[in-house]
Every structure is written in C-alpha cells, then in structure tokens.
Design a protein around this motif. Structure first.
Motif, PDB file in Angstrom:
ATOM      1  N   ASP A 459       0.835  -1.202   0.000  1.00 12.28           N
ATOM      2  CA  ASP A 459       0.000   0.000   0.000  1.00 12.28           C
ATOM      3  C   ASP A 459       0.869   1.252   0.000  1.00 12.28           C
ATOM      4  O   ASP A 459       1.969   1.267   0.546  1.00 12.28           O
ATOM      5  N   PHE A 460       0.366   2.322  -0.646  1.00 13.50           N
ATOM      6  CA  PHE A 460       1.069   3.610  -0.640  1.00 13.50           C
ATOM      7  C   PHE A 460       0.173   4.648   0.047  1.00 13.50           C
ATOM      8  O   PHE A 460       0.159   4.760   1.260  1.00 13.50           O
ATOM      9  N   VAL A 461      -0.595   5.389  -0.719  1.00 15.75           N
ATOM     10  CA  VAL A 461      -1.532   6.365  -0.161  1.00 15.75           C
ATOM     11  C   VAL A 461      -2.792   6.401  -1.013  1.00 15.75           C
ATOM     12  O   VAL A 461      -2.781   6.061  -2.207  1.00 15.75           O
ATOM     13  N   LEU A 462      -3.886   6.828  -0.396  1.00 16.38           N
ATOM     14  CA  LEU A 462      -5.144   7.088  -1.091  1.00 16.38           C
ATOM     15  C   LEU A 462      -5.536   5.933  -2.009  1.00 16.38           C
ATOM     16  O   LEU A 462      -5.724   4.823  -1.546  1.00 16.38           O
ATOM     17  N   TRP A 463      -5.639   6.193  -3.325  1.00 22.22           N
ATOM     18  CA  TRP A 463      -6.137   5.195  -4.265  1.00 22.22           C
ATOM     19  C   TRP A 463      -5.086   4.155  -4.673  1.00 22.22           C
ATOM     20  O   TRP A 463      -5.416   3.140  -5.267  1.00 22.22           O
ATOM     21  N   ILE A 464      -3.824   4.400  -4.354  1.00 23.90           N
ATOM     22  CA  ILE A 464      -2.761   3.463  -4.742  1.00 23.90           C
ATOM     23  C   ILE A 464      -2.558   2.474  -3.597  1.00 23.90           C
ATOM     24  O   ILE A 464      -1.847   2.751  -2.629  1.00 23.90           O
ATOM     25  N   THR A 465      -3.206   1.335  -3.720  1.00 24.51           N
ATOM     26  CA  THR A 465      -3.149   0.313  -2.673  1.00 24.51           C
ATOM     27  C   THR A 465      -2.246  -0.859  -3.033  1.00 24.51           C
ATOM     28  O   THR A 465      -2.073  -1.770  -2.230  1.00 24.51           O
ATOM     29  N   ASP A 466      -1.702  -0.850  -4.258  1.00 25.04           N
ATOM     30  CA  ASP A 466      -0.800  -1.928  -4.674  1.00 25.04           C
ATOM     31  C   ASP A 466       0.237  -1.348  -5.626  1.00 25.04           C
ATOM     32  O   ASP A 466      -0.068  -1.036  -6.775  1.00 25.04           O
ATOM     33  N   LEU A 467       1.462  -1.225  -5.151  1.00 22.78           N
ATOM     34  CA  LEU A 467       2.523  -0.620  -5.955  1.00 22.78           C
ATOM     35  C   LEU A 467       3.010  -1.539  -7.073  1.00 22.78           C
ATOM     36  O   LEU A 467       3.751  -1.091  -7.951  1.00 22.78           O
ATOM     37  N   SER A 468       2.597  -2.803  -7.060  1.00 25.04           N
ATOM     38  CA  SER A 468       3.045  -3.737  -8.096  1.00 25.04           C
ATOM     39  C   SER A 468       2.090  -3.801  -9.288  1.00 25.04           C
ATOM     40  O   SER A 468       2.343  -4.513 -10.250  1.00 25.04           O
ATOM     41  N   TYR A 473      -6.445   4.808 -11.550  1.00 19.87           N
ATOM     42  CA  TYR A 473      -7.029   6.032 -12.120  1.00 19.87           C
ATOM     43  C   TYR A 473      -6.048   6.782 -13.018  1.00 19.87           C
ATOM     44  O   TYR A 473      -6.347   7.893 -13.477  1.00 19.87           O
ATOM     45  N   PHE A 474      -4.865   6.217 -13.238  1.00 16.93           N
ATOM     46  CA  PHE A 474      -3.869   6.745 -14.175  1.00 16.93           C
ATOM     47  C   PHE A 474      -3.400   8.161 -13.822  1.00 16.93           C
ATOM     48  O   PHE A 474      -2.999   8.926 -14.694  1.00 16.93           O
ATOM     49  N   VAL A 475      -3.450   8.485 -12.552  1.00 16.54           N
ATOM     50  CA  VAL A 475      -3.004   9.811 -12.127  1.00 16.54           C
ATOM     51  C   VAL A 475      -1.489   9.946 -12.254  1.00 16.54           C
ATOM     52  O   VAL A 475      -0.975  10.937 -12.790  1.00 16.54           O
ATOM     53  N   LEU A 476      -0.767   8.944 -11.770  1.00 16.76           N
ATOM     54  CA  LEU A 476       0.699   9.002 -11.825  1.00 16.76           C
ATOM     55  C   LEU A 476       1.224   9.058 -13.261  1.00 16.76           C
ATOM     56  O   LEU A 476       2.134   9.853 -13.552  1.00 16.76           O
ATOM     57  N   PRO A 477       0.690   8.251 -14.212  1.00 18.18           N
ATOM     58  CA  PRO A 477       1.172   8.375 -15.597  1.00 18.18           C
ATOM     59  C   PRO A 477       0.942   9.749 -16.197  1.00 18.18           C
ATOM     60  O   PRO A 477       1.805  10.268 -16.918  1.00 18.18           O
ATOM     61  N   VAL A 478      -0.210  10.350 -15.912  1.00 17.85           N
ATOM     62  CA  VAL A 478      -0.493  11.690 -16.448  1.00 17.85           C
ATOM     63  C   VAL A 478       0.473  12.713 -15.857  1.00 17.85           C
ATOM     64  O   VAL A 478       1.023  13.565 -16.573  1.00 17.85           O
ATOM     65  N   LEU A 479       0.708  12.628 -14.552  1.00 15.65           N
ATOM     66  CA  LEU A 479       1.649  13.557 -13.910  1.00 15.65           C
ATOM     67  C   LEU A 479       3.066  13.351 -14.438  1.00 15.65           C
ATOM     68  O   LEU A 479       3.823  14.319 -14.605  1.00 15.65           O
ATOM     69  N   PRO A 519       3.642  -0.773 -13.432  1.00 15.74           N
ATOM     70  CA  PRO A 519       3.317  -0.802 -11.997  1.00 15.74           C
ATOM     71  C   PRO A 519       3.444   0.586 -11.388  1.00 15.74           C
ATOM     72  O   PRO A 519       4.334   1.361 -11.749  1.00 15.74           O
ATOM     73  N   ALA A 520       2.553   0.869 -10.464  1.00 19.67           N
ATOM     74  CA  ALA A 520       2.518   2.200  -9.858  1.00 19.67           C
ATOM     75  C   ALA A 520       3.842   2.560  -9.197  1.00 19.67           C
ATOM     76  O   ALA A 520       4.248   3.732  -9.207  1.00 19.67           O
ATOM     77  N   GLY A 521       4.532   1.582  -8.615  1.00 22.16           N
ATOM     78  CA  GLY A 521       5.811   1.858  -7.965  1.00 22.16           C
ATOM     79  C   GLY A 521       6.849   2.365  -8.944  1.00 22.16           C
ATOM     80  O   GLY A 521       7.625   3.280  -8.633  1.00 22.16           O
ATOM     81  N   LEU A 522       6.889   1.789 -10.153  1.00 21.89           N
ATOM     82  CA  LEU A 522       7.837   2.233 -11.173  1.00 21.89           C
ATOM     83  C   LEU A 522       7.497   3.635 -11.670  1.00 21.89           C
ATOM     84  O   LEU A 522       8.376   4.464 -11.888  1.00 21.89           O
ATOM     85  N   VAL A 523       6.202   3.891 -11.872  1.00 24.22           N
ATOM     86  CA  VAL A 523       5.795   5.212 -12.357  1.00 24.22           C
ATOM     87  C   VAL A 523       6.071   6.267 -11.291  1.00 24.22           C
ATOM     88  O   VAL A 523       6.486   7.395 -11.601  1.00 24.22           O
TER      89      VAL A 523
END
Length: 552
Positions: A459-468, A473-479, A519-523
């Motif tokens: 888990d990270f924060v808010l909507w990102i519950t799995d960094l793998s 919601y593609f927030v990190l890729p857009v940012l 994966p969210a962790g890489l982004v």
C-alpha cells in the motif's frame, strides 16, 4: 548530445524492446497444448530409472503404467494435508510428491482470502517430485513408484517444527522413512530418507529430486512488464543460470557439479531443490511430450550395508523470492531475484530501499526517498551534463561558420572542430558521458522495483493500494507525462529538423501512454525522478547565469 535526443533514443529503444516481447509472446514458437491433460500428467511421471541415471541424457521414464496411474488419481485417501503458518501443502503418498503448495501469507489478489498457489496439480500442473532410484530404489521398481503410509491424513504446525514421516517397506526387509520437516516462519522444508537395510545383502539407492511443470501455463507478465517463467540452476562455476522452457525443448541439460541446485521461477516466487552442498551432484532436464518441462538433480548413489541405516537429506524451497533467506539456503539462490547483469548495483540499492522502508514503514515513501538519495548523489554528474550541453549550444554559431568555411572537406572540418573545442575548453562528450554513467544506476533501480516481492500488494496512499500493479485512475502516468513536458520546455534545444521536433513534442504523450500499464511503484519512481531533475535543472541554470554561461 542533447538531453532530449538522449531521452528520444532511450524511449524508442524501450518501445522497440517491449514490442519485440509482445511479438514473441503472440507469434513466437509456442509449446503444444496438452491433450487429455490429467491422464497424460499422471501417466508420464518422468522419474529417472537407475539405468537412465547412468546414461548421457537421463531421458523420460514412464514408471507408472497409465491405467494404474489413472486409477490411483481417484483415490483421495492417499493425499495428506500439511498446514503451517506459511504453507498449506498436499503430499501424495504415491512417491511422496508435493503436488500442491499454497502460500498462506500471499493472497492470489489483494484482499482475497484465497492464497497464492505455487505448486498445483490438475490444470497448470506444477509439482515437486523426489525419491530413490538405484538397484534397490523403490522409485525404480517395475511395479511403479512406492506408495507410502502415514499415521495421519492431516498435520498442523503447533510449535517451532512439524515432522511428517512417510513409511514404506518391501518384503525383503528394506524399509524407508521419508520425512518432511517444516519450520515455523520458513518456506524451506527438509526432506530426508532414513534407509534401514534389514536384508542380508547390501542395498544400493540413488536419490533424485525434480520439479515438473506444464510449459504453456499462462504467466503474469506482459509487454510492458516482461517477466521470466522457466527453469534455472546453479553450478560450482556459475552461481545462477536460466534454462528456459524453449531450451529444455531443444536440448536436455546435463551438468555434473559440486553442490548446485535446480529451480522453477515465476515473477515473485520460486521453487527449488537443494541437495547436499558437500557432494558432487548431476543436474538434468527433460522435455516430456513437448508438454511438460522437468529440471532435477541426481545425487551420488549410496550403499547401505546389511543391518545398517543411512540418512539422506535435501531441501525443498517453496515460497517468495526473499533474498536474505534464499542466500542462507544455498549459494546463488538469492540471484533468482533476477536483476540481470546489473545485480551488483541492484543489490546494494535494494538494501538501501529496505533500510529506508524500516524507517518509514511505507514502500511508496521509501521509493520517493531512495530516488531523492540516488538523484542527489548523482547531482554532480547532472550538473556536468547540463553545463556541457549549454557550452555546446553556445558554440553552435561558430560551428556553423566552420561548416560554411570548409564545406565538404571533412578532414579540415574535423581539425577545425577539435581546435575550437580545445580553445573553448569544451568536451564534446561532456553531455553524453554523465548520462551513460547515470543510466546503469537508474536501470538497476528499475529492476529492483520490478523484481522485489516486497512491493507485491504494498500500500502507498489514497487510491494506490498496490505498488506492483498499474495506477487504477492513471493519475501518476499523467503527472509523469506532464513532468516530462516541463523538462522538455526547460531545456533549450538546437534540433532544427521538423520531423524530430514533432517527435520530441509528442514524446511525453507517448511515454504517458506506456506508463498507463506500468506498476505504480515504477511510475512513482519515474515521476519523482523527473520532479527532482526539474529542481536540479533550475538550480544549475541559475548557477550558470551567475557565472556568465548562457543557456539560450
């Protein structure tokens, strides 16, 4: 070298690699689909016989007749259940094979009550087999593999260790106790044979252990995050070597080595047989009907004299790719956490990441911190890169004058350029070399984030519950795309070709699209790296202006 052009080359290389991976998966050579899989699995036990163990290739042996095997699969009374705090295991009394291993602490999906199945029977067969062949070995008997007996049908770990003994005895007086010893908090299981010879002559047995898996079972890799599913082994000379299913199809492995081990790998998990590390073992592989891959190890034959009892032991690991624990079990087993050729950089980075996690207890925050540390440590390289590129841009008018003066005379043009670089004290490779020094570190960190089982369901924060997994919601890729666009605007360019300009303008969009499946962790790592680069660039340009170095 312009940083934009460098990013373009790196990006295109990455895209090409990912597309090649996708093509290989969709259109490359595929293994033949199993036909009547359940019968085939049981009929082709693939156990080496004593005679085959002496041969060059250790070919497949169908030691259990098909009709007998099919009948035996219907006998549920021969399956015993073993449950510890880490493993939920099923052992088949036919041969004493481990036919199922569920990892209790690793749910198949986040929040699920269903544990991840590493070993499994039925569809997607993946089992751990072991036994004794040789002249008196029960697994080499013409009547089929031995059927052991157990005192209980179910075992539960209540203390530090759990001992599960299976017994077998023939009419001549040879008795064998195959014992599985489980330890609290561990994924490694000690598998031992106590061979008691109550006959009047010496008995010869040879232990083997192997992993068998169907070759076309779907894995969890994709074109944006390629992962390896296949076999691996270790020898005295080579601590870790992959042996893919394609290689098993093409050629049987046959290596004799002191110590060593064999394993089957998935993205975050591994199973492995580790024989005695004090003796010389033979590693082998087999292809069974182009459907099943087998990789195993034959240990030296043992002679048990009349009236004597001898113990033979090995270790079976079934669990996550935990580097610290794997390193304790066998030399090179921790390399199944495959960082590639950059492992010597990745392993210290992983140690730093785990240390930071111990301080903040959040893997997402640890990723941010390690990115800050790495980018901060390489600030001097970034500074040299930006200053060198700025000086090269300042030389652009003089370079154009040289081109106008010498035209197509390449020799004179080259000499004039070298003289200009010497006079202005500019290194033409100054912008490229710092980037080349940084890339191995960033790639090593990339593999750390992709291969570490610790990030699975983290888990990270808010909507990102799995960094793998990907950002839902593609927030990190857009940012990340937005940060790349800002970097592009911040760094002046001398690119004049309209086509290259168009490609550079669309590069942030292209990379954002690819990041959608990362994966969210890489982004997160890439986004934080870009933000830090923006801050560092502002600082470097401000310092350059104070020293009278133009960035225009």
């Amino acid at each position: 070298m312009e940083s934009q052009r460098s990013f373009l080359i790196i990006g295109l290389a990455l895209v090409t690699f990912l597309l090649w991976q996708a093509w290989q998966k969709d259109y490359g050579p595929q293994p033949i689909n199993p036909v009547q899989q359940e019968q085939t699995q049981q009929a082709n036990q693939g156990v080496p016989s004593f005679d085959e163990a002496q041969s060059e290739d250790v070919p497949t042996s169908d030691s259990v007749p098909a009709a007998q095997a099919i009948a035996q699969t219907q006998n549920t009374n021969r399956i015993i259940e073993v449950k510890t705090d880490t493993l939920d295991v099923r052992i088949d009394l036919l041969g004493g094979d481990v036919i199922s291993a569920n990892l209790i602490k690793f749910p198949v999906t986040q929040g699920s009550d269903e544990p991840y199945s590493l070993l499994r029977s039925g569809m997607g067969l993946y089992v751990a087999q072991s036994g004794l062949i040789g002249k008196q070995g029960p697994d080499a008997s013409a009547t089929g593999r031995p059927v052991y007996t157990a005192q209980q049908s179910a075992y539960q770990l209540n203390g530090d260790t759990l001992v599960v003994p299976l017994t077998w005895k023939n009419s001549q007086g040879l008795s064998i106790t195959k014992t599985f010893t489980f330890t609290q908090g561990h994924y490694d299981v000690n598998v031992s044979y106590d061979v008691q010879n109550a006959t009047s002559t010496a008995a010869n047995v040879q232990p083997y252990a192997q992993l068998k898996q169907v070759m076309d079972f779907e894995d969890d890799g994709n074109m944006f995050m390629p992962t390896y599913r296949g076999a691996a082994f270790s020898t005295e000379d080579d601590r870790y070597d992959k042996y893919s299913f394609d290689e098993i199809e093409d050629e049987n492995l046959r290596k004799t080595t002191k110590a060593g081990w064999v394993g089957m790998l998935e993205h975050y998990f591994v199973s492995a047989w580790v024989p005695s590390q004090e003796q010389t073992n033979t590693l082998y592989s087999r292809n069974i009907n182009n459907q099943f891959a087998v990789i195993g190890v034959l240990s030296p034959a043992e002679t048990i004299n009349a009236g004597e009892t001898k113990t033979i032991a090995s270790t079976l690991y079934m669990g996550p790719k935990d580097q610290d624990n794997l390193a304790k079990i066998a030399r090179g087993l921790d390399l199944t956490v495959d960082y590639g050729i950059l492992f010597w950089i990745s392993q210290p980075l992983f140690s730093l990441l785990t240390f930071l996690h111990s301080l903040v207890n959040n893997w997402g925050v640890a990723i941010i911190l390690i990115t800050i540390v790495v980018k901060g440590a390489m600030y001097w390289l970034t500074k040299k890169q930006y200053e060198s590129m700025a000086r090269m841009r300042n030389l652009a008018p003089k370079m154009q004058q040289l081109k106008d003066r010498f035209g197509d005379d390449r020799q004179k043009m080259s000499q004039a350029m070298m003289e200009l670089y010497r006079k202005e004290k500019v290194n033409p490779m100054g912008g490229c070399l710092p980037l080349l020094l940084q890339m191995p570190i960033f790639l090593a960190l990339y593999w750390v984030l992709m291969e570490s089982v610790e990030l699975r369901h983290a888990d990270f924060v808010l909507w990102i519950t799995d960094l793998s997994t990907k950002d839902p919601y593609f927030v990190l890729p857009v940012l990340t795309g937005a940060s790349m666009y800002l970097l592009q605007k911040l760094q002046p360019t001398t690119i004049t070709d309209p086509m290259q300009q168009k490609i550079m303008q669309w590069m942030p969009v292209m990379m954002s699209v690819f990041f959608l499946w990362f994966p969210a962790g890489l982004v997160l790592y890439w986004l934080v790296s870009n933000v830090i680069t923006l801050v560092q660039a502002k600082m470097i340009y401000a310092s350059m202006e104070k020293r009278g170095i133009s960035n225009k």
